[in-house]
Design a protein around this motif. Structure first.
Motif, short mmCIF file in Angstrom:
data_model
loop_
_atom_site.label_atom_id
_atom_site.label_comp_id
_atom_site.label_asym_id
_atom_site.label_seq_id
_atom_site.Cartn_x
_atom_site.Cartn_y
_atom_site.Cartn_z
N ILE A 184 -18.03 -4.17 -13.64
CA ILE A 184 -17.49 -3.39 -12.58
C ILE A 184 -18.45 -3.41 -11.23
CG2 ILE A 184 -17.01 -0.81 -11.65
CD1 ILE A 184 -16.67 -0.15 -14.44
N ASP A 185 -17.64 -3.98 -10.24
CA ASP A 185 -18.31 -4.62 -9.14
C ASP A 185 -18.10 -3.53 -7.81
OD1 ASP A 185 -19.90 -6.28 -7.57
OD2 ASP A 185 -19.00 -7.97 -8.04
N SER A 220 -14.08 -3.08 -8.27
CA SER A 220 -13.26 -4.24 -8.80
C SER A 220 -14.06 -4.49 -10.30
CB SER A 220 -13.37 -5.59 -8.29
OG SER A 220 -13.11 -5.09 -6.92
N ALA A 221 -13.08 -4.46 -11.22
CA ALA A 221 -13.39 -4.99 -12.59
C ALA A 221 -13.08 -6.43 -12.83
CB ALA A 221 -12.31 -4.08 -13.59
N ARG A 222 -14.24 -7.18 -12.55
CA ARG A 222 -13.98 -8.50 -12.27
C ARG A 222 -13.59 -9.64 -13.64
NH1 ARG A 222 -14.47 -8.82 -6.92
NH2 ARG A 222 -16.60 -8.29 -6.17
N ASP A 223 -13.81 -8.85 -14.77
CA ASP A 223 -12.84 -9.51 -15.99
C ASP A 223 -11.62 -9.46 -15.98
OD1 ASP A 223 -13.21 -6.69 -16.28
OD2 ASP A 223 -13.92 -6.92 -18.31
N GLN A 232 -3.93 -12.08 -12.42
CA GLN A 232 -3.32 -11.13 -11.19
C GLN A 232 -4.32 -10.29 -11.07
OE1 GLN A 232 -0.46 -11.71 -9.84
NE2 GLN A 232 -0.25 -13.46 -10.65
N PHE A 233 -4.71 -9.81 -9.85
CA PHE A 233 -5.61 -8.89 -9.33
C PHE A 233 -5.18 -7.42 -9.63
CE2 PHE A 233 -8.30 -11.07 -5.80
CZ PHE A 233 -8.19 -12.37 -6.36
N LEU A 234 -4.02 -6.84 -9.78
CA LEU A 234 -3.52 -5.51 -9.61
C LEU A 234 -4.47 -4.49 -10.74
CD1 LEU A 234 -1.57 -3.61 -8.26
CD2 LEU A 234 -0.01 -4.10 -10.31
N ILE A 235 -4.42 -5.00 -11.92
CA ILE A 235 -5.22 -4.00 -12.85
C ILE A 235 -6.80 -4.22 -12.35
CG2 ILE A 235 -5.85 -3.62 -15.23
CD1 ILE A 235 -3.17 -4.46 -16.20
N GLY A 236 -7.52 -5.23 -12.13
CA GLY A 236 -8.61 -5.21 -11.89
C GLY A 236 -9.08 -4.40 -10.71
N LYS A 237 -8.30 -4.25 -9.96
CA LYS A 237 -8.40 -3.77 -8.68
C LYS A 237 -8.07 -2.23 -8.42
CE LYS A 237 -10.05 -7.16 -6.00
NZ LYS A 237 -11.35 -6.80 -5.11
N SER A 238 -6.93 -1.98 -9.38
CA SER A 238 -6.20 -0.52 -9.25
C SER A 238 -6.58 0.42 -10.32
CB SER A 238 -4.63 -0.59 -9.23
OG SER A 238 -4.24 -1.56 -8.22
N MET A 239 -7.55 0.28 -11.12
CA MET A 239 -8.02 1.27 -11.95
C MET A 239 -8.38 2.53 -11.31
SD MET A 239 -10.38 -0.94 -14.84
CE MET A 239 -9.74 -2.51 -15.50
N ASP A 240 -7.94 3.80 -12.13
CA ASP A 240 -8.49 4.82 -11.44
C ASP A 240 -9.60 4.96 -10.95
OD1 ASP A 240 -5.73 5.84 -12.33
OD2 ASP A 240 -6.61 6.94 -14.01
N SER A 241 -9.79 5.42 -9.70
CA SER A 241 -10.97 5.67 -9.02
C SER A 241 -11.77 4.65 -8.33
CB SER A 241 -12.10 6.32 -9.97
OG SER A 241 -12.73 5.58 -10.72
N VAL A 311 -21.81 -9.30 -3.07
CA VAL A 311 -21.09 -8.68 -4.34
C VAL A 311 -22.02 -9.16 -5.51
CG1 VAL A 311 -18.92 -8.50 -3.36
CG2 VAL A 311 -19.62 -10.38 -4.75
N GLY A 312 -21.92 -8.12 -6.61
CA GLY A 312 -22.55 -8.55 -7.90
C GLY A 312 -22.25 -9.55 -8.57
#
Length: 345
Positions: A184-185, A220-223, A232-241, A311-312
């Motif tokens: 998480i970044d 962002s969840a980089r993995d 695709q970016f959607l899940i890595g960028k759209s997790m709750d919170s 960024v991390g």
């Protein structure tokens, strides 16, 4: 003229002065203070010292959404020093997006805010200043430094992606360390709030469609962004919170130049990012023009304009957020949000 009581302002002739509950207007003027009356001529008026009254904090157009003791949402205007909130829900709506869509004039909002009940900011819980926008549009690789830290060329066209509105949390809410990721970044970003329907907009008048600005964290969840979900970016960028916003939406009239704002992010008190919105590869007007040639933007839609270097993921060694970390995100003239990383339940 011999004034028994001192009056530290000049009275424009033909205008009214109110002291207590009395009003007077004339070609010269009568100054009424309590039970005393003073006649002021043009000559007198020139001799009186002039006071430059500061703008009322209640006309400081910084919009917040909040709750008090109950879960009911309210809409308010934040005072200039941030200590008070004028609750305008009764006059307009409890939702900023609805207020924007109503097309209410700024002067009307200022007048109602001046009459509204005031609350101490300490006694409320701030929510995200925008909730449930139809779209959260994001721009990747939009700071030169962020491109350079990845050894990537400056893009010739913007890279757009999106986040779901369910990712939005308030300015002081927790960021969930979801169990399905350990990468998480942080990404501090300037967020643009759209003020009216925008379709086939030209760059020349694109800023007319902006309502205001706020601070965002594009967590962002980089993995999941880079190596899972087919890239695709959607899940890595759209997790709750994963989209803290706030503390307020600052009306564009209060921001002299959105392309010249210092933007910073710190983790546990250590500065990780520092940049300036002047580094944007694609400016706000350019973004709006490009997007609206094929996608209609609606009032309350949010555009995240990109993040500066630091960024991390691109540090050596890479750094990622963990439970207990505290993220401070700040943009000049817009304010600061503080989010702690909390465990997934």
């Amino acid at each position: 003229m011999n004034l028994v009581r001192s009056c530290s302002f000049a009275l424009p002739l033909g205008r009214s002065i109110i002291c207590g509950s009395k009003r007077s207007t004339s070609s010269s003027a009568n100054l009424l203070c309590g039970s005393s009356s003073y006649h002021i001529t043009a000559a007198d008026n020139k001799q009186l010292p002039r006071r430059h009254f500061s703008q009322s904090s209640r006309s400081n157009m910084k919009f917040v959404q909040f709750t008090t003791g109950s879960s009911e949402q309210h809409l308010g205007v934040l005072s200039q020093d941030g200590s008070k909130i004028s609750d305008i829900s009764e006059h307009f709506s409890s939702d900023l997006k609805a207020l924007i869509r109503s097309g209410a004039a700024l002067e009307a909002i200022k007048q109602k805010a001046a009459q509204a009940k005031q609350l101490s900011a300490k006694d409320v819980t701030l929510l995200s200043p925008v909730t449930n926008p139809q779209k959260i549009l994001c721009v990747g690789l939009n700071y030169r430094g962020h491109c350079e830290e990845q050894n990537k060329p400056i893009p010739k066209e913007p890279m757009f992606f999106s986040k779901y509105a369910t990712a939005i949390v308030g300015p002081y809410d927790g960021v969930i360390a979801h169990k399905i990721t350990d990468q998480i970044d942080w990404e501090v970003e300037l967020a643009v709030i759209i003020g009216k329907e925008a379709k086939h907009v030209s760059r020349a008048n694109a800023m007319d469609y902006v309502f205001g600005y706020t601070v965002a964290q594009d967590i962002s969840a980089r993995d999941w962004q880079k190596t899972r979900n087919g890239g695709q970016f959607l899940i890595g960028k759209s997790m709750d919170s994963f989209c803290p916003l706030g503390p307020a939406v600052v009306h564009k009239s209060l921001v002299a130049d959105p392309h010249n704002l210092v933007i910073t992010c710190s983790v546990n008190g250590v500065q990780k990012q520092k940049g300036n919105t002047s580094e944007l590869v694609f400016r706000i007007d350019d973004i709006i023009e490009r997007v609206t040639q094929s996608i209609t933007l609606l009032p309350g839609d949010v555009i995240l304009t990109g993040t500066p270097a630091g960024v991390g993921m691109h540090r050596s060694p890479p750094e990622f957020l963990k439970v207990g970390d505290v993220i401070d995100s700040e943009i000049e003239s817009l304010g600061k949000i503080k989010n702690s990383v909390v465990a997934d339940k």
